[in-house]
Design an enzyme around this catalytic site. Structure first.
Site, PDB file in Angstrom:
ATOM      1  N   ASN A  94     -11.966  29.916  74.582  1.00  0.00           N
ATOM      2  CA  ASN A  94     -10.723  29.853  76.154  1.00  0.00           C
ATOM      3  C   ASN A  94     -10.468  30.504  75.623  1.00  0.00           C
ATOM      4  OD1 ASN A  94      -9.051  27.425  76.874  1.00  0.00           O
ATOM      5  ND2 ASN A  94      -7.981  28.067  75.216  1.00  0.00           N
ATOM      6  N   TYR A 117      -6.766  38.376  88.401  1.00  0.00           N
ATOM      7  CA  TYR A 117      -7.531  37.174  86.984  1.00  0.00           C
ATOM      8  C   TYR A 117      -8.733  36.539  87.850  1.00  0.00           C
ATOM      9  CZ  TYR A 117      -7.090  32.440  85.818  1.00  0.00           C
ATOM     10  OH  TYR A 117      -7.204  30.787  84.750  1.00  0.00           O
ATOM     11  N   ILE A 171      -3.975  21.913  86.470  1.00  0.00           N
ATOM     12  CA  ILE A 171      -3.846  21.983  84.426  1.00  0.00           C
ATOM     13  C   ILE A 171      -2.552  21.920  84.590  1.00  0.00           C
ATOM     14  CG2 ILE A 171      -4.447  21.141  82.200  1.00  0.00           C
ATOM     15  CD1 ILE A 171      -6.780  21.155  84.519  1.00  0.00           C
ATOM     16  N   THR A 212      -4.200  35.131  68.935  1.00  0.00           N
ATOM     17  CA  THR A 212      -3.290  36.801  69.052  1.00  0.00           C
ATOM     18  C   THR A 212      -2.263  36.624  67.803  1.00  0.00           C
ATOM     19  OG1 THR A 212      -2.308  36.593  70.449  1.00  0.00           O
ATOM     20  CG2 THR A 212      -4.215  37.219  71.064  1.00  0.00           C
ATOM     21  N   ALA A 247     -12.160  38.536  86.537  1.00  0.00           N
ATOM     22  CA  ALA A 247     -12.521  38.036  85.644  1.00  0.00           C
ATOM     23  C   ALA A 247     -13.356  36.575  85.469  1.00  0.00           C
ATOM     24  CB  ALA A 247     -11.552  38.509  84.878  1.00  0.00           C
TER      25      ALA A 247
END
Length: 252
Positions: free
Chosen positions: A91, A158, A191, A40, A161
């Site tokens: 992603n 979250y 991660i 973005t 989704a």
């Protein structure tokens, strides 16, 4: 002698130099694909410079993928390279913001669904017609263990989704299977990317492997699913979490 055609891949959410998107672009590019990366902000052009320095044919697009026009623009740029898009890695999304405040979590509902689930739907919609015409395509959606497999307090939106991304993956896999298209999802656990918090790193250290995963380790799985050889794998969720989600003994 016919020179093999180079596949064209779109990787969304690749703005961070230490994230899963950029690591994936590096691997797909190293495998000989031409890559179109998006974010973005203008920082995507820094990633393009790094990819080109590594000898990869790369282009960058700044786009808001929550809007259909943004998704269509990215797909059109990629298709203009060689007539079609072969690989899409969804992603793009927002990281979880764990707050022990259900009201605060609910207030993020719309934003999280738009950035994680709607972006995946719109980008997939933008490339599917071309993939159907070519009778070839690989779509890999970056979900999470949070939602599809496990949960923690503080971010209802979250989890919903990311679980929705798996439902979308399976539905589109069924609808496109006869067209030579595979659609799969990858579920990273803890991660260690640039956005990882100290808490997340502590959780990674408590996993059976004893550390957080790396962006490159997730990208390796994505690249496998995006390859030509993964032609009989579709509708699946591949968990990349160092066995954390299957460990029964906790707190030892």
């Amino acid at each position: 002698m016919t020179v093999p055609r180079q596949r064209v891949a779109i990787i969304t959410g690749a703005g961070s130099g230490h994230g899963i998107g950029f690591a994936t672009a590096l691997l797909l590019g190293a495998a000989g694909m031409r890559v179109v990366v998006t974010s973005t902000t203008d920082r995507i052009f820094d990633r393009v410079s790094q990819l080109r320095a590594a000898g990869i044919d790369a282009q960058g697009v700044v786009a808001d993928l929550r809007d259909r026009s943004g998704a269509d623009a990215v797909a059109a740029r990629a298709a203009s390279i060689d007539g079609r898009v072969d690989v899409l890695v969804n992603n793009a999304g927002m990281t979880s913001v764990s707050e022990r405040d259900p009201a605060g979590a609910m207030s993020r509902w719309q934003a999280s669904l738009e950035r994680n689930l709607s972006t995946t739907f719109l980008m997939t919609s933008a490339v599917l017609d071309g993939m159907r015409s070519a009778r070839y395509g690989r779509v890999v959606n970056v979900s999470s263990v949070s939602g599809p497999v496990a949960a923690y307090p503080g971010d209802v939106a979250y989890h919903a989704a990311k679980a929705g991304m798996v439902g979308l993956t399976r539905a589109v896999a069924i609808e496109t299977a006869s067209s030579g298209i595979t659609v799969n999802a990858v579920a990273p656990g803890w991660i260690d990317t640039a956005s990882a918090s100290d808490h997340e790193r502590r959780m990674g250290a408590a996993s059976p492997v004893g550390r957080s995963g790396t962006a490159e380790e997730v990208a390796y799985v994505i690249a496998m699913l995006a390859g030509e050889g993964a032609s009989y794998i579709s509708g699946q969720l591949v968990i990349v979490d160092g066995a954390n989600s299957v460990s029964e003994e906790r707190g030892r």
